[in-house]
Motif scaffolding. Structure first.
Motif, PDB file in Angstrom:
ATOM      1  N   TRP A  54       0.850  -1.202   0.000  1.00 15.75           N
ATOM      2  CA  TRP A  54       0.000   0.000   0.000  1.00 15.75           C
ATOM      3  C   TRP A  54       0.882   1.246   0.000  1.00 15.75           C
ATOM      4  N   ILE A  55       0.490   2.235  -0.797  1.00 16.47           N
ATOM      5  CA  ILE A  55       1.155   3.536  -0.737  1.00 16.47           C
ATOM      6  C   ILE A  55       0.100   4.634  -0.643  1.00 16.47           C
ATOM      7  N   GLN A  56       0.535   5.769  -0.151  1.00 20.35           N
ATOM      8  CA  GLN A  56      -0.322   6.949  -0.035  1.00 20.35           C
ATOM      9  C   GLN A  56       0.278   8.043  -0.912  1.00 20.35           C
ATOM     10  N   LEU A  57      -0.535   8.594  -1.779  1.00 19.12           N
ATOM     11  CA  LEU A  57      -0.080   9.619  -2.727  1.00 19.12           C
ATOM     12  C   LEU A  57      -0.843  10.910  -2.483  1.00 19.12           C
ATOM     13  N   LEU A  58      -0.139  12.024  -2.514  1.00 17.69           N
ATOM     14  CA  LEU A  58      -0.742  13.340  -2.304  1.00 17.69           C
ATOM     15  C   LEU A  58      -1.051  13.974  -3.649  1.00 17.69           C
ATOM     16  N   THR A  59      -2.284  14.494  -3.798  1.00 19.46           N
ATOM     17  CA  THR A  59      -2.666  15.151  -5.044  1.00 19.46           C
ATOM     18  C   THR A  59      -2.380  16.649  -4.958  1.00 19.46           C
ATOM     19  N   ALA A  60      -2.527  17.319  -6.099  1.00 20.41           N
ATOM     20  CA  ALA A  60      -2.231  18.749  -6.168  1.00 20.41           C
ATOM     21  C   ALA A  60      -3.159  19.573  -5.282  1.00 20.41           C
ATOM     22  N   ASP A  61      -4.382  19.079  -5.035  1.00 17.25           N
ATOM     23  CA  ASP A  61      -5.310  19.807  -4.164  1.00 17.25           C
ATOM     24  C   ASP A  61      -5.253  19.293  -2.726  1.00 17.25           C
ATOM     25  N   HIS A  62      -4.157  18.590  -2.397  1.00 16.29           N
ATOM     26  CA  HIS A  62      -3.879  18.102  -1.040  1.00 16.29           C
ATOM     27  C   HIS A  62      -4.845  17.015  -0.575  1.00 16.29           C
ATOM     28  N   SER A  63      -5.460  16.319  -1.518  1.00 12.97           N
ATOM     29  CA  SER A  63      -6.242  15.137  -1.177  1.00 12.97           C
ATOM     30  C   SER A  63      -5.312  13.924  -1.154  1.00 12.97           C
ATOM     31  N   LEU A  64      -5.776  12.865  -0.505  1.00  9.49           N
ATOM     32  CA  LEU A  64      -4.980  11.645  -0.421  1.00  9.49           C
ATOM     33  C   LEU A  64      -5.587  10.555  -1.288  1.00  9.49           C
ATOM     34  N   VAL A  65      -4.711   9.796  -1.934  1.00 12.30           N
ATOM     35  CA  VAL A  65      -5.127   8.623  -2.698  1.00 12.30           C
ATOM     36  C   VAL A  65      -4.313   7.441  -2.194  1.00 12.30           C
ATOM     37  N   TYR A  66      -5.006   6.350  -1.896  1.00 12.65           N
ATOM     38  CA  TYR A  66      -4.335   5.123  -1.491  1.00 12.65           C
ATOM     39  C   TYR A  66      -4.308   4.164  -2.681  1.00 12.65           C
ATOM     40  N   PHE A  67      -3.117   3.682  -3.009  1.00  9.49           N
ATOM     41  CA  PHE A  67      -2.959   2.691  -4.064  1.00  9.49           C
ATOM     42  C   PHE A  67      -2.487   1.380  -3.442  1.00  9.49           C
ATOM     43  N   CYS A  68      -3.035   0.298  -3.944  1.00  6.95           N
ATOM     44  CA  CYS A  68      -2.644  -1.033  -3.461  1.00  6.95           C
ATOM     45  C   CYS A  68      -2.388  -1.944  -4.647  1.00  6.95           C
ATOM     46  N   SER A  69      -1.257  -2.634  -4.619  1.00  6.65           N
ATOM     47  CA  SER A  69      -0.969  -3.705  -5.567  1.00  6.65           C
ATOM     48  C   SER A  69      -1.065  -5.014  -4.801  1.00  6.65           C
ATOM     49  N   ILE A  70      -1.854  -5.956  -5.315  1.00  3.41           N
ATOM     50  CA  ILE A  70      -2.177  -7.149  -4.538  1.00  3.41           C
ATOM     51  C   ILE A  70      -2.136  -8.397  -5.411  1.00  3.41           C
ATOM     52  N   TYR A  71      -1.786  -9.506  -4.790  1.00  8.23           N
ATOM     53  CA  TYR A  71      -1.852 -10.818  -5.447  1.00  8.23           C
ATOM     54  C   TYR A  71      -2.477 -11.815  -4.481  1.00  8.23           C
ATOM     55  N   ARG A  72      -3.469 -12.535  -4.969  1.00  7.27           N
ATOM     56  CA  ARG A  72      -4.101 -13.602  -4.187  1.00  7.27           C
ATOM     57  C   ARG A  72      -3.798 -14.930  -4.863  1.00  7.27           C
ATOM     58  N   PRO A  73      -3.018 -15.803  -4.210  1.00  6.31           N
ATOM     59  CA  PRO A  73      -2.715 -17.105  -4.807  1.00  6.31           C
ATOM     60  C   PRO A  73      -3.993 -17.910  -5.013  1.00  6.31           C
ATOM     61  N   PRO A  74      -4.043 -18.719  -6.064  1.00  4.14           N
ATOM     62  CA  PRO A  74      -5.282 -19.465  -6.337  1.00  4.14           C
ATOM     63  C   PRO A  74      -5.589 -20.553  -5.327  1.00  4.14           C
ATOM     64  N   GLY A  75      -4.617 -21.050  -4.587  1.00  2.00           N
ATOM     65  CA  GLY A  75      -4.859 -22.183  -3.710  1.00  2.00           C
ATOM     66  C   GLY A  75      -5.198 -21.844  -2.271  1.00  2.00           C
ATOM     67  N   VAL A  76      -5.318 -20.552  -1.908  1.00  2.00           N
ATOM     68  CA  VAL A  76      -5.560 -20.205  -0.504  1.00  2.00           C
ATOM     69  C   VAL A  76      -7.026 -20.440  -0.144  1.00  2.00           C
ATOM     70  N   HIS A  77      -7.269 -20.553   1.168  1.00  2.00           N
ATOM     71  CA  HIS A  77      -8.643 -20.786   1.623  1.00  2.00           C
ATOM     72  C   HIS A  77      -9.504 -19.547   1.387  1.00  2.00           C
ATOM     73  N   SER A  78     -10.785 -19.729   1.327  1.00  2.00           N
ATOM     74  CA  SER A  78     -11.706 -18.667   0.923  1.00  2.00           C
ATOM     75  C   SER A  78     -11.695 -17.485   1.884  1.00  2.00           C
ATOM     76  N   GLU A  79     -11.373 -17.724   3.171  1.00  6.50           N
ATOM     77  CA  GLU A  79     -11.389 -16.635   4.145  1.00  6.50           C
ATOM     78  C   GLU A  79     -10.143 -15.755   4.069  1.00  6.50           C
ATOM     79  N   HIS A  80      -9.138 -16.179   3.306  1.00  7.96           N
ATOM     80  CA  HIS A  80      -7.876 -15.440   3.242  1.00  7.96           C
ATOM     81  C   HIS A  80      -8.105 -13.998   2.786  1.00  7.96           C
ATOM     82  N   ILE A  81      -8.996 -13.802   1.805  1.00  7.43           N
ATOM     83  CA  ILE A  81      -9.196 -12.468   1.243  1.00  7.43           C
ATOM     84  C   ILE A  81      -9.827 -11.526   2.265  1.00  7.43           C
ATOM     85  N   GLU A  82     -10.431 -12.070   3.321  1.00  5.80           N
ATOM     86  CA  GLU A  82     -11.073 -11.205   4.311  1.00  5.80           C
ATOM     87  C   GLU A  82     -10.054 -10.389   5.097  1.00  5.80           C
TER      88      GLU A  82
END
Length: 205
Positions: free
Chosen positions: A37-65
């Motif tokens: 996760w990163i936090q980026l500042l915009t020109a009008d001083h608002s915040l944007v959160y960006f996330c890069s994520i990977y979910r392996p195909p074999g994990v249990h269904s509750e993992h994403i929670e």
């Protein structure tokens, strides 16, 4: 580059940002998910959160929670004005029907859809991002809290075994100029004086 490596055998996620953009990594949002996760500042001083994520195909269904935890932290931090959130990555939910936001079961992603609805998040990719001889699947997602800022979502050609997903974020980032580079003009140095000073110093020392 903000990165979260998987192990010595390779793998992991990362976000690359121009050095001119004011961005910081959000370590408090990290947990067992393979995400950065990163936090980026915009020109009008608002915040944007960006996330890069990977979910392996074999994990249990509750993992994403586990993604609920960073979302709740962000919500608690910004109760008065919810910030912009953009999440992108390979989630490996091949059986979700994004046209109807439905899945056959929890193990196939119905709980993930519930999480997106709970936090008012929208999934924007509408075409398959991985194809083989007999099937094609929409695995790589772009998720946003304010879909109006996202435009030009497209699925391009194959990159490795997935297709490249690209999109534009219609915000101006706050930037800063890099510090001026100092260049020494050695040819203008007074080397005779430097030698005299060194000789004098060696005597007195």
């Amino acid at each position: 580059v903000f990165r979260r490596d998987r192990n010595l055998d390779g793998g992991g996620v990362c976000i690359a940002v121009s050095k001119r953009v004011q961005a910081i990594e959000c370590h408090d949002l990290s947990n067992e998910l393979e995400a950065v996760w990163i936090q980026l500042l915009t020109a009008d001083h608002s915040l944007v959160y960006f996330c890069s994520i990977y979910r392996p195909p074999g994990v249990h269904s509750e993992h994403i929670e586990l993604i609920k935890t960073p979302m709740e932290i962000i919500s608690n931090k910004h109760r008065n004005k919810p910030p912009l959130i953009v999440i992108a990555g390979d989630l490996n939910y091949r059986h979700i029907d994004w046209s109807s936001n439905s899945a056959p079961s929890v193990s196939e992603g119905s709980n993930f859809i519930d999480i997106l609805n709970d936090f008012h998040l929208h999934q924007l990719v509408d075409g398959p991002t991985r194809s083989c001889r007999t099937t094609s699947s929409l695995l790589d997602l772009v998720i946003c809290s304010h879909p109006g800022i996202i435009s030009g979502v497209s699925v391009g050609g194959e990159f490795s075994d997935h297709c490249m997903v690209s999109f534009n974020v219609s915000l101006a980032a706050s930037t800063h100029s890099p510090p001026a580079r100092k260049i020494y003009l050695y040819k203008h140095g007074n080397y005779n004086q430097m030698r005299a000073d060194l000789k004098s110093f060696s005597t007195t020392f």
